[in-house]
Design a protein around this motif. Structure first.
Motif, mmCIF file in Angstrom:
data_model
loop_
_atom_site.group_PDB
_atom_site.id
_atom_site.type_symbol
_atom_site.label_atom_id
_atom_site.label_comp_id
_atom_site.label_asym_id
_atom_site.label_seq_id
_atom_site.Cartn_x
_atom_site.Cartn_y
_atom_site.Cartn_z
ATOM 1 N N GLN A 60 0.817 -1.218 0.000
ATOM 2 C CA GLN A 60 0.000 0.000 0.000
ATOM 3 C C GLN A 60 0.844 1.259 0.000
ATOM 4 O O GLN A 60 1.793 1.392 0.768
ATOM 5 N N ALA A 61 0.478 2.208 -0.877
ATOM 6 C CA ALA A 61 1.233 3.458 -0.968
ATOM 7 C C ALA A 61 0.356 4.627 -1.410
ATOM 8 O O ALA A 61 0.862 5.595 -1.949
ATOM 9 N N ARG A 62 -0.962 4.527 -1.219
ATOM 10 C CA ARG A 62 -1.901 5.568 -1.667
ATOM 11 C C ARG A 62 -1.701 5.866 -3.151
ATOM 12 O O ARG A 62 -1.719 7.019 -3.571
ATOM 13 N N SER A 63 -1.542 4.825 -3.932
ATOM 14 C CA SER A 63 -1.298 4.969 -5.363
ATOM 15 C C SER A 63 -2.558 4.629 -6.146
ATOM 16 O O SER A 63 -3.254 3.655 -5.843
ATOM 17 N N MET A 64 -2.842 5.432 -7.177
ATOM 18 C CA MET A 64 -3.936 5.155 -8.112
ATOM 19 C C MET A 64 -5.283 4.999 -7.418
ATOM 20 O O MET A 64 -6.118 4.172 -7.809
ATOM 21 N N LEU A 65 -5.535 5.791 -6.390
ATOM 22 C CA LEU A 65 -6.833 5.757 -5.734
ATOM 23 C C LEU A 65 -7.915 6.221 -6.709
ATOM 24 O O LEU A 65 -7.687 7.087 -7.550
ATOM 25 N N ARG A 66 -9.093 5.669 -6.578
ATOM 26 C CA ARG A 66 -10.201 6.100 -7.412
ATOM 27 C C ARG A 66 -10.533 7.561 -7.120
ATOM 28 O O ARG A 66 -10.515 7.995 -5.964
ATOM 29 N N ALA A 67 -10.863 8.295 -8.155
ATOM 30 C CA ALA A 67 -11.193 9.711 -7.993
ATOM 31 C C ALA A 67 -12.625 9.925 -7.544
ATOM 32 O O ALA A 67 -12.977 11.011 -7.068
ATOM 33 N N GLU A 68 -13.453 8.895 -7.676
ATOM 34 C CA GLU A 68 -14.867 9.031 -7.356
ATOM 35 C C GLU A 68 -15.329 7.852 -6.521
ATOM 36 O O GLU A 68 -14.641 6.842 -6.412
ATOM 37 N N GLY A 69 -16.533 7.993 -5.957
ATOM 38 C CA GLY A 69 -17.138 6.920 -5.191
ATOM 39 C C GLY A 69 -16.946 7.093 -3.705
ATOM 40 O O GLY A 69 -16.250 8.012 -3.249
ATOM 41 N N PRO A 70 -17.558 6.212 -2.906
ATOM 42 C CA PRO A 70 -17.426 6.286 -1.449
ATOM 43 C C PRO A 70 -15.957 6.223 -1.020
ATOM 44 O O PRO A 70 -15.153 5.502 -1.629
ATOM 45 N N GLU A 71 -15.624 6.955 0.023
ATOM 46 C CA GLU A 71 -14.235 7.019 0.479
ATOM 47 C C GLU A 71 -13.655 5.641 0.761
ATOM 48 O O GLU A 71 -12.510 5.353 0.416
ATOM 49 N N GLU A 72 -14.449 4.765 1.388
ATOM 50 C CA GLU A 72 -13.922 3.451 1.763
ATOM 51 C C GLU A 72 -13.661 2.549 0.561
ATOM 52 O O GLU A 72 -13.005 1.505 0.694
ATOM 53 N N HIS A 73 -14.155 2.935 -0.626
ATOM 54 C CA HIS A 73 -13.938 2.132 -1.828
ATOM 55 C C HIS A 73 -12.856 2.705 -2.740
ATOM 56 O O HIS A 73 -12.477 2.065 -3.718
ATOM 57 N N ARG A 74 -12.333 3.877 -2.435
ATOM 58 C CA ARG A 74 -11.381 4.504 -3.352
ATOM 59 C C ARG A 74 -10.068 3.735 -3.453
ATOM 60 O O ARG A 74 -9.417 3.729 -4.486
ATOM 61 N N SER A 75 -9.676 3.055 -2.366
ATOM 62 C CA SER A 75 -8.426 2.289 -2.408
ATOM 63 C C SER A 75 -8.544 1.042 -3.280
ATOM 64 O O SER A 75 -7.532 0.385 -3.555
ATOM 65 N N LEU A 76 -9.755 0.709 -3.733
ATOM 66 C CA LEU A 76 -9.879 -0.383 -4.700
ATOM 67 C C LEU A 76 -9.080 -0.080 -5.961
ATOM 68 O O LEU A 76 -8.581 -0.990 -6.620
ATOM 69 N N GLY A 77 -8.960 1.211 -6.284
ATOM 70 C CA GLY A 77 -8.174 1.580 -7.452
ATOM 71 C C GLY A 77 -6.735 1.117 -7.341
ATOM 72 O O GLY A 77 -6.131 0.678 -8.333
#
Length: 330
Positions: free
Chosen positions: A50-67
């Motif tokens: 994990q490195a906060r890379s390629m987080l989703r720009a949209e959607g619920p906060e708890e799902h952005r790390s799916l990116g």
């Protein structure tokens, strides 16, 4: 850049910890990783963390790390094609799922498992915290005391139920919290990153002997928890205070091995080789040394170890911890 002859080039290696990202002024993607893993050592596989890379720009906060999980899995799929050489990059993925969700973490975990399948092996949250502003290794500061929060522990407990481990990056001043967490969740494999974070910067500059004694005592207590394994590396970060990133010339592998020996030796002595694994922590540690020199330094340190111990340190522990496929013949 310092160049050295590769030591023991036939020794199989699994890099137990690296990142990939594309940030303003800082790019480290598959091509960059492959240049490093192809520098002469026998790299067989890597573990993405994990490195906060390629987080989703949209959607619920708890799902952005799916990116990030989707991104790492895409890199792994490209590497697994064999088109980019023999190393299997991102063969295991340690992603980000907010454990402060408590029991609510389960549906989010299941989405990450669907996104990456068998490659999704664990979770890491941002937990390395110190009150001093001089001591920071995260671009987004974490909240203090996270490891002790009941909700966090509730979320962490759900990891073991899904066959996942928890990577923890904490400074040596937080190892008491890590110990409490390990004791509270004995069924959870806890992976302690970066030698348990012995500090040498800010308030701890010039106090290496005192920190070594304090950190070493805490690490020996942690070693009493059979569910804890430790990653050997991450000592090239500025918070470690070794200062190699400031030198006019990059350090040699002899210099790195000598400087880091007390910390690596304490870890292996306390935990045993079967619970220790080497990591590059690239590209973070790239500011202090090159990839080939780093692994030469680890090989110099491990030279007195038995063949079985070297197998654990360089590949076996990572394979067991992250349930990677057995290594194929090189």
């Amino acid at each position: 850049m310092r160049e050295e002859e590769i030591l023991d080039p036939a020794l199989p290696i699994v890099d137990a910890h690296h990142h990939l990202w594309d940030r303003p002024g800082a790019r480290y993607l598959l091509d960059d990783l492959l240049r490093d893993t192809g520098s002469g050592h026998d790299l067989r596989a890597t573990v993405y963390v994990q490195a906060r890379s390629m987080l989703r720009a949209e959607g619920p906060e708890e799902h952005r790390s799916l990116g990030e999980t989707e991104f790492a899995n895409g890199i792994a799929a490209a590497s697994a094609s064999g088109l980019y050489g023999p190393v299997r990059a991102c063969a295991a993925i340690v992603g980000m799922v907010d454990l402060m969700l408590g029991d609510g973490v389960v549906p989010v975990l299941e989405r990450h498992l669907r996104a990456a399948g068998a490659r999704f092996r664990g979770v890491r949250n941002q937990t390395a915290w110190h009150a001093s502003p001089e001591i920071s290794s995260n671009p987004v500061p974490p909240r203090p005391g996270l490891l002790s929060e009941p909700a966090f522990r509730g979320g962490a407990a759900r990891l073991a139920e899904h066959g996942l481990s928890l990577d923890v990056w904490a400074y040596h001043t937080q190892l008491g919290e890590v110990l409490d967490l390990a004791r509270a969740l004995p069924g959870l494999t806890l992976v302690l990153d970066h030698c348990g974070g012995p500090l040498g910067a800010g308030l701890y500059a010039g106090q290496r002997a005192e920190v070594l004694a304090d950190w070493g005592g805490r690490m020996r207590l942690l070693a009493g928890c059979p569910n804890v394994v430790v990653k050997l590396g991450g000592l090239g970060m500025a918070v470690g205070g070794f200062g190699f990133e400031k030198g006019a010339l990059p350090p040699s592998s002899e210099e790195l091995a000598a400087a880091w020996h007390p910390y690596l030796d304490t870890c292996v002595d306390a935990f045993g080789a079967a619970r220790c694994m080497f990591e590059s922590n690239f590209p973070v540690d790239k500011g202090s040394t090159g990839y080939a020199v780093l692994w030469n330094a680890f090989k110099r340190f491990a030279a007195p170890a038995s063949p079985g111990e070297r197998t654990h340190l360089f590949a076996g522990t990572a394979i067991r911890t992250y349930r990677l496929p057995p290594l194929t013949a090189g």
